[in-house]
Design a protein around this motif. Structure first.
Motif, PDB file in Angstrom:
ATOM      1  N   TYR A   8       0.709  -0.996  -0.471  1.00 49.93           N
ATOM      2  CA  TYR A   8      -0.074  -0.153   0.004  1.00 49.93           C
ATOM      3  C   TYR A   8       0.801   1.463  -0.642  1.00 49.93           C
ATOM      4  N   VAL A   9       0.742   2.192  -1.168  1.00 48.43           N
ATOM      5  CA  VAL A   9       1.910   2.624  -1.194  1.00 48.43           C
ATOM      6  C   VAL A   9       0.731   4.078  -1.517  1.00 48.43           C
ATOM      7  N   GLU A  44       0.263  -7.431  -4.978  1.00 49.26           N
ATOM      8  CA  GLU A  44      -0.887  -6.955  -4.654  1.00 49.26           C
ATOM      9  C   GLU A  44      -0.556  -5.768  -4.373  1.00 49.26           C
ATOM     10  N   VAL A  45      -1.725  -4.075  -4.747  1.00 53.02           N
ATOM     11  CA  VAL A  45      -0.385  -3.316  -4.583  1.00 53.02           C
ATOM     12  C   VAL A  45      -1.628  -1.848  -4.759  1.00 53.02           C
ATOM     13  N   TYR A  46      -2.047  -1.004  -3.144  1.00 55.50           N
ATOM     14  CA  TYR A  46      -3.003   0.241  -3.320  1.00 55.50           C
ATOM     15  C   TYR A  46      -2.324   0.627  -3.592  1.00 55.50           C
ATOM     16  N   PHE A  47      -2.648   1.457  -4.709  1.00 54.59           N
ATOM     17  CA  PHE A  47      -1.834   3.430  -4.097  1.00 54.59           C
ATOM     18  C   PHE A  47      -3.035   3.997  -4.479  1.00 54.59           C
ATOM     19  N   TYR A 234      -5.425   9.307   4.690  1.00 53.80           N
ATOM     20  CA  TYR A 234      -4.179   7.514   4.038  1.00 53.80           C
ATOM     21  C   TYR A 234      -5.185   6.732   4.797  1.00 53.80           C
ATOM     22  N   LEU A 235      -6.469   7.124   5.775  1.00 55.38           N
ATOM     23  CA  LEU A 235      -7.033   6.197   6.335  1.00 55.38           C
ATOM     24  C   LEU A 235      -8.903   6.184   5.532  1.00 55.38           C
ATOM     25  N   THR A 236      -8.819   7.163   4.739  1.00 54.26           N
ATOM     26  CA  THR A 236     -10.351   7.525   4.944  1.00 54.26           C
ATOM     27  C   THR A 236     -10.241   6.646   2.996  1.00 54.26           C
ATOM     28  N   PRO A 243     -15.505   0.008  10.197  1.00 51.49           N
ATOM     29  CA  PRO A 243     -14.791  -1.232   9.562  1.00 51.49           C
ATOM     30  C   PRO A 243     -15.156  -1.579   8.466  1.00 51.49           C
ATOM     31  N   ASN A 244     -14.337  -2.305   7.558  1.00 50.31           N
ATOM     32  CA  ASN A 244     -13.989  -3.414   6.522  1.00 50.31           C
ATOM     33  C   ASN A 244     -12.821  -3.788   5.799  1.00 50.31           C
ATOM     34  N   GLU A 245     -13.176  -4.456   4.426  1.00 50.15           N
ATOM     35  CA  GLU A 245     -12.429  -5.529   4.101  1.00 50.15           C
ATOM     36  C   GLU A 245     -11.168  -4.839   4.111  1.00 50.15           C
ATOM     37  N   LEU A 246     -11.306  -3.279   3.062  1.00 47.53           N
ATOM     38  CA  LEU A 246      -9.760  -2.151   2.936  1.00 47.53           C
ATOM     39  C   LEU A 246      -8.766  -2.164   3.902  1.00 47.53           C
ATOM     40  N   LEU A 247      -9.581  -1.876   5.080  1.00 49.14           N
ATOM     41  CA  LEU A 247      -9.099  -1.441   6.078  1.00 49.14           C
ATOM     42  C   LEU A 247      -8.622  -2.811   6.977  1.00 49.14           C
ATOM     43  N   GLU A 248      -8.855  -3.721   7.041  1.00 50.09           N
ATOM     44  CA  GLU A 248      -8.448  -4.938   7.549  1.00 50.09           C
ATOM     45  C   GLU A 248      -6.987  -5.619   6.361  1.00 50.09           C
ATOM     46  N   LYS A 249      -7.390  -4.615   5.042  1.00 50.86           N
ATOM     47  CA  LYS A 249      -6.368  -5.206   4.223  1.00 50.86           C
ATOM     48  C   LYS A 249      -5.131  -4.916   3.989  1.00 50.86           C
ATOM     49  N   TRP A 250      -5.009  -3.658   3.997  1.00 50.20           N
ATOM     50  CA  TRP A 250      -4.160  -2.679   3.858  1.00 50.20           C
ATOM     51  C   TRP A 250      -3.693  -1.742   4.722  1.00 50.20           C
TER      52      TRP A 250
END
Ligand code: ME8
Length: 648
Positions: A8-9, A44-47, A234-236, A243-250
């Motif tokens: 996660y960048v 896996e990348v989140y930018f 960066y949290l938004t 609580p959700n999957e994105l937060l859990e995952k990244w």
């Protein structure tokens, strides 16, 4: 490497107080290249990138234009997105701090920290730098000005909410000690440690003297301080606070990439906000250096900024991306100049890479009708050296990228390009072609093509258009699906039909006046580089007939001629060289009117490397001679000689 690895960048979210410049493009290009590389390496990348739209600075800029802040930022944010599109930036999310989801996230963060007792109400009286949106203690000012941007500060006196930074200082110091990878590069870590050790004051996190911001949830008369608001982005992007999957995952982020001047916010304020929220800290915050112009930081207020859109239009996107990442030692300051950009493009992209592709495919067309041959000969030590370097390169680049040594990663790829060019000279396919057995020729051509295939894969994360062009000319498909594993040696299939195209990087011709070093562009203390000696053989040196025959002189008919805007001495000619139409840019405008040229049969050098003059491609050179008083006359033949006839 497992399929589960994640990356996660983020980039800073930039202020839409003005258009972005090449400094902003720098951070975002690096982040994009990292994101692309990690995807390529199977992660896996989140930018995430975005825009930081609140605060006094924006409100004042909008007022000056007589429009609302939202109207003001909407236009500029659209220009951010346009620039990212032109730069081939592929982000997953773009957070605008005016987004509804961001309001919710910021208010939730404020409320949680307030409920915990780490935000309290008091009164602020002190200095404020509006361009930096930063509060300063008197003793940190330099000659009464902002120590970051050297601009005047304002005295601010208002009732405010304060965040207990001081409470967390020891915990943060301990964390930094235990996690050396957290703040990078090391010099920045030392600066931050010293800053914390010199004592942290509680931070003012609300303002009342303007209203362009997110209301403080516990007190609607206040807006949240713009940095407290911005860091939350960066949290938004991960759907916080639900609580959700994105937060859990990244979360936590792997890398916040920022310029060195905003390290304090990212390595002190932000981590303490996260500690107060009981969230883990980002793994790494990297503070890169500044792009300088005349040894000063490029910034709008100094009027020394370079517009990336103008550069992209003139040079194309990949030369800009390549220059930024190759020229500047990542982490340190680096100078930007047009001259350095042109030199780097000509040397690395046109001469080294572009020429390797071009000459290899020309030879392949000549010897194998463009079809990849079978490598049947046993490899010689020279072959083995090339193969060994190319085979291990994917892993090597991956390691360098993971260590954030971007310029070194590119240098290691260009070492392969250099080796391949040397290999052509050493193995001299033109001599092997004369041998009865074609085994060695086939092996050498295969090795060159396979090297180019690997180079195409390795460069595509940094200069995506170039990767795609190499791939297309090699006649290969599905580039997007290829991964690091595909950089293994030997995957190029014999029999593949290549498709040689135009040179991927025409040389940029620096005209005399442009070649003069612009004083402003020289870093202090560095002498302008000496002019390159002019190519050509000195008079009196004899050449062989073979040397002469290398020069393909042909008759060409001028079909059209036109001036070039802004270049008084240049004309742009369309000529028929027998088998094709070519464009030639020539410095003859002071000697010929365009209409005088049409229909003339002139002599051109057909096999000259293409070059760019004033943004126009020139594919050849025409022959001319001067009268004693300096008037130029083109060498021409009568209409009896058809276009394409060889002059020898
Ligand atoms: O600071 N050289 O936004 P900003 C290299 N909104 N990088 C440069 C540069 C230069 N000359 N000039 C700018 C803000 N940058 C805040 C960020 S994040 C939660 C909030 C890059 O528009 C570099 O990344 O002033 C720097 O940190 C950033 O742009 C500053 O952008």
């Amino acid at each position: 490497m497992t399929a589960k690895e994640r990356f996660y960048v983020t980039t800073p979210i930039y202020y839409p107080s003005d258009n972005l410049h090449i400094g902003h493009a720098y951070t975002t290009t690096v982040a994009d290249s990292l994101a692309r590389w990690h995807r390529f390496a199977g992660r896996e990348v989140y930018f995430v990138t975005g825009s930081d739209e609140h605060g006094q600075k924006i409100q004042r800029a909008a007022e000056a234009k007589g429009i609302t802040p939202k109207e003001y930022v909407d236009v500029i944010v659209a220009s951010f997105k346009h620039l990212w599109e032109k730069l081939n930036i592929r982000y997953d999310d773009f957070v605008r701090t005016t987004d509804e989801r961001h309001h919710k996230a910021v208010q939730a963060v404020f409320q949680k920290i307030y409920d915990k007792g780490d935000i309290y109400k008091s009164a602020y009286e002190g200095w404020y730098c509006t361009p930096c949106e930063t509060f300063w203690l008197e003793n940190r000012l330099v000659e009464g000005k902002c120590p970051d941007c050297n601009r005047p500060v304002e005295w601010v006196k208002e009732e405010s909410y304060f965040f207990r930074l001081s409470k967390y200082a020891d915990r943060l110091l301990q964390y930094i000690n235990e996690h050396p990878e957290f703040i990078q590069p090391e010099t920045r870590r030392n600066e931050m440690v010293n800053f914390i050790k010199s004592g942290l004051e509680d931070l003012c996190v609300s303002r009342t003297t303007f209203d362009w911001g997110i209301p403080v949830p516990v007190d609607e008369g206040h807006v949240v301080y713009v940095w407290f608001d911005a860091l939350t982005n960066y949290l938004t992007a991960l759907g916080y606070p639900e609580p959700n999957e994105l937060l859990e995952k990244w979360w936590p982020a792997d890398l916040h990439l920022v310029g060195k001047e905003i390290m304090r916010f990212h390595t002190i304020v932000w981590p303490i906000m996260l500690m107060a929220l009981d969230l883990p800290l980002p793994k790494t915050v990297f503070g890169h250096g500044w792009l300088l112009f005349d040894s000063e930081k490029m910034s709008k207020s100094k009027g020394n900024v370079v517009d990336p859109l103008v550069l992209i239009d003139e040079f194309g996107v990949d030369p800009i991306r390549y220059f930024l990442m190759r020229e500047i030692s990542f982490g340190q300051d680096g100078n930007f100049s047009r001259r350095a950009l042109i030199e780097r493009t000509n040397a690395d992209l046109a001469n080294d890479l572009g020429n390797l592709l071009n000459r290899t495919l020309s030879m392949l067309n000549r010897y194998y009708d463009g079809r990849v041959p079978e490598p049947t000969a046993a490899p010689t030590p020279v072959d083995q050296d090339l193969i060994a370097y190319a085979s291990g390169l994917g892993q090597k680049v991956d390691a360098l990228v993971q260590e954030l040594k971007i310029n070194e990663a590119l240098a290691s790829i260009w070492r392969l390009v250099g080796k391949a060019n040397k290999y052509v000279d050493e193995r001299a396919p033109w001599n092997l072609a004369k041998l009865e057995s074609k085994d060695e020729l086939g092996t050498v051509m295969y090795n060159l093509l396979e090297t180019l295939r690997i180079v195409g894969l390795l460069v595509k994360s940094f200069i995506p258009e170039t990767g795609a062009k190499i791939w297309a000319q090699l006649g290969l498909e599905d580039l997007d699906q290829k991964t690091l594993a595909d950089t293994a040696w030997g995957l190029l299939k014999p029999g593949t039909q290549t498709r040689k195209g135009d040179p991927i990087f025409p040389r940029i011709e620096v005209e005399k006046e442009e070649a003069q070093p612009v004083q402003q562009e020289q870093p202090k203390g560095e002498q302008p580089k000496a002019e390159q000696p002019q190519a050509g053989s000195p008079e009196g040196v004899l050449i062989s007939i073979d040397d002469f025959m290398k020069c393909e002189l042909v008759v060409a008919e001028v079909l059209e001629a036109a001036p070039i805007k802004g270049a008084d001495h240049l004309l742009k000619l369309q000529v028929d060289v027998g088998d094709e139409k070519r464009q030639i840019v020539a410095g003859i405008a002071l000697h010929y009117k365009p209409e005088e040229l049409v229909g003339k049969r002139i002599i051109v050098v057909k096999n000259l490397k293409p070059a760019k003059l004033r943004g126009e491609v020139s594919q050849g050179m025409l022959l001319a001679a001067s009268t004693p008083d300096g008037r130029l006359e083109l060498v021409s033949v009568s209409a009896a000689i058809p276009p394409g006839a060889r002059v020898k």
